[in-house]
Scaffold this active site. Structure first.
Site, PDB file in Angstrom:
ATOM      1  N   CYS A 288       0.846  -1.190   0.000  1.00 57.40           N
ATOM      2  CA  CYS A 288       0.000   0.000   0.000  1.00 57.40           C
ATOM      3  C   CYS A 288       0.888   1.249   0.000  1.00 57.40           C
ATOM      4  O   CYS A 288       1.979   1.240   0.562  1.00 57.40           O
ATOM      5  CB  CYS A 288      -0.945   0.111   1.197  1.00 57.40           C
ATOM      6  SG  CYS A 288      -2.049  -1.286   1.367  1.00 57.40           S
TER       7      CYS A 288
ATOM      8  N   ARG B 135       3.481  -0.019  -5.153  1.00 55.88           N
ATOM      9  CA  ARG B 135       3.330  -0.630  -3.828  1.00 55.88           C
ATOM     10  C   ARG B 135       2.036  -1.429  -3.695  1.00 55.88           C
ATOM     11  O   ARG B 135       1.804  -2.093  -2.689  1.00 55.88           O
ATOM     12  CB  ARG B 135       3.357   0.459  -2.743  1.00 55.88           C
ATOM     13  CG  ARG B 135       4.618   1.291  -2.743  1.00 55.88           C
ATOM     14  CD  ARG B 135       4.535   2.379  -1.702  1.00 55.88           C
ATOM     15  NE  ARG B 135       4.517   1.827  -0.372  1.00 55.88           N
ATOM     16  CZ  ARG B 135       5.595   1.544   0.345  1.00 55.88           C
ATOM     17  NH1 ARG B 135       6.783   1.792  -0.156  1.00 55.88           N
ATOM     18  NH2 ARG B 135       5.483   1.034   1.547  1.00 55.88           N
TER      19      ARG B 135
ATOM     20  N   TRP C  83      -2.770  -2.709  -1.635  1.00 55.83           N
ATOM     21  CA  TRP C  83      -2.488  -4.124  -1.873  1.00 55.83           C
ATOM     22  C   TRP C  83      -3.253  -4.848  -0.777  1.00 55.83           C
ATOM     23  O   TRP C  83      -2.935  -4.715   0.410  1.00 55.83           O
ATOM     24  CB  TRP C  83      -0.991  -4.382  -1.778  1.00 55.83           C
ATOM     25  CG  TRP C  83      -0.614  -5.772  -2.197  1.00 55.83           C
ATOM     26  CD1 TRP C  83      -0.345  -6.191  -3.475  1.00 55.83           C
ATOM     27  CD2 TRP C  83      -0.434  -6.918  -1.354  1.00 55.83           C
ATOM     28  NE1 TRP C  83      -0.026  -7.531  -3.468  1.00 55.83           N
ATOM     29  CE2 TRP C  83      -0.076  -8.011  -2.190  1.00 55.83           C
ATOM     30  CE3 TRP C  83      -0.550  -7.143   0.015  1.00 55.83           C
ATOM     31  CZ2 TRP C  83       0.174  -9.285  -1.696  1.00 55.83           C
ATOM     32  CZ3 TRP C  83      -0.306  -8.419   0.508  1.00 55.83           C
ATOM     33  CH2 TRP C  83       0.053  -9.470  -0.341  1.00 55.83           C
TER      34      TRP C  83
ATOM     35  N   ASN D 235      -1.110   2.213   5.788  1.00 54.34           N
ATOM     36  CA  ASN D 235      -0.279   1.152   5.205  1.00 54.34           C
ATOM     37  C   ASN D 235       0.233   0.317   6.369  1.00 54.34           C
ATOM     38  O   ASN D 235       0.904   0.839   7.256  1.00 54.34           O
ATOM     39  CB  ASN D 235       0.892   1.777   4.435  1.00 54.34           C
ATOM     40  CG  ASN D 235       1.958   0.749   4.079  1.00 54.34           C
ATOM     41  OD1 ASN D 235       1.657  -0.415   3.891  1.00 54.34           O
ATOM     42  ND2 ASN D 235       3.201   1.199   3.980  1.00 54.34           N
ATOM     43  N   GLY D 236      -0.104  -0.971   6.376  1.00 55.95           N
ATOM     44  CA  GLY D 236       0.335  -1.844   7.469  1.00 55.95           C
ATOM     45  C   GLY D 236      -0.794  -2.776   7.868  1.00 55.95           C
ATOM     46  O   GLY D 236      -1.755  -2.954   7.102  1.00 55.95           O
TER      47      GLY D 236
ATOM     48  N   GLU E 192      16.875 -16.932 -10.464  1.00 51.46           N
ATOM     49  CA  GLU E 192      16.444 -15.560 -10.719  1.00 51.46           C
ATOM     50  C   GLU E 192      15.794 -15.439 -12.109  1.00 51.46           C
ATOM     51  O   GLU E 192      14.781 -14.748 -12.276  1.00 51.46           O
ATOM     52  CB  GLU E 192      17.639 -14.604 -10.582  1.00 51.46           C
ATOM     53  CG  GLU E 192      17.395 -13.156 -10.970  1.00 51.46           C
ATOM     54  CD  GLU E 192      16.299 -12.455 -10.166  1.00 51.46           C
ATOM     55  OE1 GLU E 192      15.838 -12.990  -9.150  1.00 51.46           O
ATOM     56  OE2 GLU E 192      15.881 -11.361 -10.595  1.00 51.46           O
TER      57      GLU E 192
ATOM     58  N   LYS F   6      11.953 -14.162 -12.654  1.00 52.38           N
ATOM     59  CA  LYS F   6      11.616 -13.009 -13.498  1.00 52.38           C
ATOM     60  C   LYS F   6      10.521 -13.383 -14.488  1.00 52.38           C
ATOM     61  O   LYS F   6       9.567 -12.649 -14.693  1.00 52.38           O
ATOM     62  CB  LYS F   6      12.882 -12.566 -14.229  1.00 52.38           C
ATOM     63  CG  LYS F   6      13.052 -11.130 -14.452  1.00 52.38           C
ATOM     64  CD  LYS F   6      13.633 -10.323 -13.306  1.00 52.38           C
ATOM     65  CE  LYS F   6      12.911 -10.399 -12.016  1.00 52.38           C
ATOM     66  NZ  LYS F   6      13.591  -9.800 -10.905  1.00 52.38           N
TER      67      LYS F   6
ATOM     68  N   GLU G 282       7.071 -13.925 -12.611  1.00 49.75           N
ATOM     69  CA  GLU G 282       6.356 -12.789 -12.030  1.00 49.75           C
ATOM     70  C   GLU G 282       5.781 -11.837 -13.066  1.00 49.75           C
ATOM     71  O   GLU G 282       4.735 -11.246 -12.828  1.00 49.75           O
ATOM     72  CB  GLU G 282       7.186 -12.044 -10.978  1.00 49.75           C
ATOM     73  CG  GLU G 282       8.373 -11.303 -11.475  1.00 49.75           C
ATOM     74  CD  GLU G 282       9.114 -10.565 -10.351  1.00 49.75           C
ATOM     75  OE1 GLU G 282       8.481 -10.127  -9.387  1.00 49.75           O
ATOM     76  OE2 GLU G 282      10.347 -10.432 -10.464  1.00 49.75           O
TER      77      GLU G 282
ATOM     78  N   HIS H 170      18.183 -36.611 -11.329  1.00 50.80           N
ATOM     79  CA  HIS H 170      17.618 -37.271 -10.145  1.00 50.80           C
ATOM     80  C   HIS H 170      16.106 -37.071 -10.056  1.00 50.80           C
ATOM     81  O   HIS H 170      15.515 -37.309  -9.009  1.00 50.80           O
ATOM     82  CB  HIS H 170      18.306 -36.743  -8.887  1.00 50.80           C
ATOM     83  CG  HIS H 170      19.786 -36.999  -8.893  1.00 50.80           C
ATOM     84  ND1 HIS H 170      20.312 -38.257  -8.689  1.00 50.80           N
ATOM     85  CD2 HIS H 170      20.826 -36.177  -9.148  1.00 50.80           C
ATOM     86  CE1 HIS H 170      21.633 -38.183  -8.794  1.00 50.80           C
ATOM     87  NE2 HIS H 170      21.969 -36.932  -9.068  1.00 50.80           N
TER      88      HIS H 170
ATOM     89  N   LYS I 154       5.691  -4.026  -4.936  1.00 53.10           N
ATOM     90  CA  LYS I 154       7.152  -3.968  -4.905  1.00 53.10           C
ATOM     91  C   LYS I 154       7.719  -4.120  -3.496  1.00 53.10           C
ATOM     92  O   LYS I 154       8.688  -4.840  -3.288  1.00 53.10           O
ATOM     93  CB  LYS I 154       7.646  -2.667  -5.528  1.00 53.10           C
ATOM     94  CG  LYS I 154       9.152  -2.708  -5.746  1.00 53.10           C
ATOM     95  CD  LYS I 154       9.580  -1.775  -6.829  1.00 53.10           C
ATOM     96  CE  LYS I 154      11.062  -1.903  -7.115  1.00 53.10           C
ATOM     97  NZ  LYS I 154      11.394  -3.099  -7.899  1.00 53.10           N
TER      98      LYS I 154
HETATM   99  O1  M6R Z   1      12.801  -4.727  -1.446  1.00 49.92           O
HETATM  100  P1  M6R Z   1      13.361  -6.100  -1.333  1.00 49.92           P
HETATM  101  O2  M6R Z   1      14.632  -6.284  -2.083  1.00 49.92           O
HETATM  102  O3  M6R Z   1      13.510  -6.550   0.093  1.00 49.92           O
HETATM  103  O4  M6R Z   1      12.282  -7.044  -2.010  1.00 49.92           O
HETATM  104  C1  M6R Z   1      12.419  -8.431  -1.968  1.00 49.92           C
HETATM  105  C2  M6R Z   1      11.481  -9.101  -2.924  1.00 49.92           C
HETATM  106  O5  M6R Z   1      10.149  -8.814  -2.600  1.00 49.92           O
HETATM  107  C3  M6R Z   1      11.737  -8.687  -4.362  1.00 49.92           C
HETATM  108  O6  M6R Z   1      13.046  -8.946  -4.745  1.00 49.92           O
HETATM  109  C4  M6R Z   1      10.771  -9.439  -5.317  1.00 49.92           C
HETATM  110  O7  M6R Z   1      11.100 -10.776  -5.368  1.00 49.92           O
HETATM  111  C5  M6R Z   1      10.810  -8.779  -6.694  1.00 49.92           C
HETATM  112  N1  M6R Z   1       9.481  -8.641  -7.206  1.00 49.92           N
HETATM  113  C6  M6R Z   1      11.610  -9.526  -7.676  1.00 49.92           C
HETATM  114  O8  M6R Z   1      11.573  -9.009  -8.956  1.00 49.92           O
END
Ligand code: M6R
Length: 610
Positions: A2, A27, A74, A100-101, A483, A487, A490, A506, A605
């Protein structure tokens, strides 16, 4: 998650709030809403879905006034809907709050407020706040907010306005970020500085358990207990162009393309006369250099940051010879980690606000460990939890999917490993020298990868209809495979799995058929031959292979058509180039699928809930 924003001044609040929410939308984007004070009272408009929907439905005579608050959500408690959208207000519609929280004891508070006759309209935890503040209101909004916050458990960043005191705004924070922007006869409140860059670069970061009393002329900070706080403004070095798309269709591709310059920013000051320098590590220098002090390093992070930590583990063990582990922050404190005063935790977080990472660091500190944070947001929450912070200086990252901040994390970690190694033992000069040289040349190496964007797009287009992908890597590039898969998942919603290539036989090899593209990292490395054998195993089972190889690798050239070539580089710097190639691939797959690359469904994010 949020984003919250507030404005008090002489201008129309609506435009400023919408502009700010646009920057904060990363956010969360399940719903959006505004509340503005005017002579008629509180003008509130909300809508389910993204901010754009709210903007389209807002009529020119709505939300008119010079004091207001806004929110982009969110969802945690209550589905994404118009009723659950913020701002929330009390039964008399004279106090409005954005939050937010999470208010953990909201059920208990709600039950007693309902018993006292207050009527709730949403399923959110946040709605208890305006009602509770209303129940404490005796002519002073600041005191009412204080009274209410003493009752709540959980975390919050809030902004509160009231028709009773139309020239005042109260904001407070505990566990969620909050920053005040200082202008000429106007002030802003927001979850982060990007929301106010258009209006000011003078900001004050608010700390936990602090409350702020704001009007046009003045900002007064105090603790909830009533102690006045004097804090100087900080100057934000980011500028507005960094948070605009500047002609790119998405922030993500802009941020991918920015990597030569973001890496330059991360690296340049940190290599001087052929040596790595980290002035910020000075307080820990002695312990870092002494094997009788730190004897274990634990890397922590979530998502992409966890993958960076995974690469960091390989680097620190290889160069500094310190036993290292990597843990997902969300698992760490539940796994009874063995921590001692000789443990150093390295917490990686782009935002510096990820709740799980903050909690993991707190846990580690409580159990005697020392902690370093690697973060991209100056003044973020994590910087207050650790002994030392390394800023990555990658510049603001708006797209939900991390790109430039991941490569900057890797650059910081490689420099950190060399720095610690040098304090501990004279390193094999050759390998340090080549690695340092390659780190210095990373920006230009990345440029070379970026010049292949159109051929990567071409490959991505052909593969964009597949529904499952496997990413294979080994050794330091096993995390690169993780990674790459994250990517793709997501932003394109394609199922993808990162796997250590040697483990495939395996079990996972059973998945291979011609519907399963397999992305294989086969760049120059000490496991190159082994990786080649693993690829052959896939090839023999009709797996479709996309190879990531080093330019000039004739064997790969002869075998595979769909190959992305990387410039020759030290194996330990290669994850950075591979990451860039994978970001481009995922981006183009998602773009060809017509998806919302910057704001993928269900994500936000900064993950500020557990
Ligand atoms: O702000 P942060 O680096 O702590 O965030 C961690 C993850 O939420 C963040 O890396 C998330 O996996 C991204 N969406 C990846 O692209």
């Amino acid at each position: 998650m949020c984003g919250i924003i507030g404005y008090i001044g002489k201008r129309q609040a609506k435009d400023i709030l919408i502009g700010g929410l646009r920057r904060l939308e990363y956010r969360g984007y399940d719903s959006a809403g505004l509340a503005v004070l005017n002579q008629a009272g509180l003008s509130v408009q909300k809508s389910q879905g993204k901010l754009g929907k709210l903007v389209n439905q807002l009529q020119s005579d709505q939300c008119i006034g010079n004091v207001g608050i806004g929110h982009t959500r969110w969802a945690t408690h209550g589905i994404p809907s118009k009723t659950n959208a913020h701002p929330h207000y009390d039964s008399k519609e004279d106090i409005a709050v954005v939050h937010n929280g999470i208010i953990e004891n909201f059920r208990h508070i709600k039950t007693s407020l309902e018993a006292a006759g207050r009527r709730f309209t949403s399923d959110t935890d946040s709605e208890v706040l305006p009602h509770l503040i209303g129940s404490f209101y005796k002519g002073d909004l600041l005191q009412a907010v204080k009274g209410a916050l003493r009752q709540v458990e959980g975390n919050y960043a809030i902004a509160v306005i009231s028709t009773h005191e139309p020239t005042r705004m109260v904001a407070a924070r505990k566990g969620s970020p909050l920053v005040i922007g200082l202008g000429e006869n106007e002030h802003l409140v927001a979850s982060d500085v990007t929301a106010m860059l258009e209006h000011t670069n003078q900001v004050v970061y608010i700390e936990d358990d602090e409350i702020v009393d704001i009007n046009m002329e003045d900002v007064r900070i105090s603790t909830l207990a009533g102690e006045a706080i004097q804090r100087n403004a900080a100057t934000v070095m980011w500028d507005i162009s960094q948070v605009q798309k500047e002609g790119y269709p998405h922030f993500m591709i802009k941020e991918i393309m920015e990597q030569p310059s973001s890496l330059r920013q991360t690296i340049s000051e940190r290599i001087q006369s052929g040596r790595v320098v980290f002035p910020e590590l000075e307080p820990l220098r002695e312990c870092l250099g002494n094997p009788d002090e730190f004897n274990q390093i634990v890397f922590l992070g979530c998502g992409t940051a966890y993958h960076a930590g995974f690469v960091g583990k390989y680097m620190i063990e290889k160069f500094a010879r310190i036993p290292a582990t990597v843990d997902m922050s969300s698992e760490f404190r539940y796994s009874s980690p063995v921590l001692t005063p000789r443990t150093l935790v390295v917490a990686i977080s782009q935002s510096g606000e990820t709740t799980d990472t903050l909690a993991a660091v707190r846990y580690a500190k409580e159990h005697g460990a020392a902690a370093i944070a690697i973060s991209n947001v100056v003044g973020s929450s994590i910087t207050r939890e650790v002994d030392v912070t390394i800023n990555m200086y990658a510049g603001p990252e708006i797209a939900v999917a991390a790109s430039k901040t991941y490569t900057s994390q890797l650059a910081v970690l490689s420099l950190f490993a060399l720095y610690v190694a040098n304090l501990r033992q004279p390193l094999d000069a050759d390998s340090t020298e080549t690695l340092l040289k390659d780190i210095l040349q990373l920006p230009s190496h990345v440029e070379k990868v970026l010049t292949q964007a159109s051929s990567i797009e071409h490959i991505a287009k052909r593969y964009s209809t597949f529904n499952h992908f496997l990413y294979l890597g080994r050794h330091i590039n096993y995390p690169s495979a993780l990674e790459g898969a994250l990517k793709l998942k997501e932003i394109s919603y394609i199922h993808a799995e990162g796997y250590p290539a040697g483990e495939m036989k395996h079990g996972a090899i059973a998945l291979i058929d011609d519907d399963m593209p397999v992305v294989c990292i086969v760049s120059e490395s000490e496991v190159h031959e082994k990786m080649l054998s693993n690829i052959q195993e896939v090839h023999a089972r009709k797996g479709r292979i996309i190879a990531i190889a080093t330019k000039g690798d004739l064997e790969i050239e002869a075998l595979f058509q769909d190959t992305i070539y990387l410039p020759q580089i030290h194996e330990f710097a290669s994850p950075i180039l591979i990451a860039v190639a994978f970001q481009l691939f995922a981006y183009y797959v998602a773009a060809h699928r017509g998806l919302d690359v910057d704001q993928p469904r269900n994500l936000a994010k900064s993950v500020t809930v557990e």
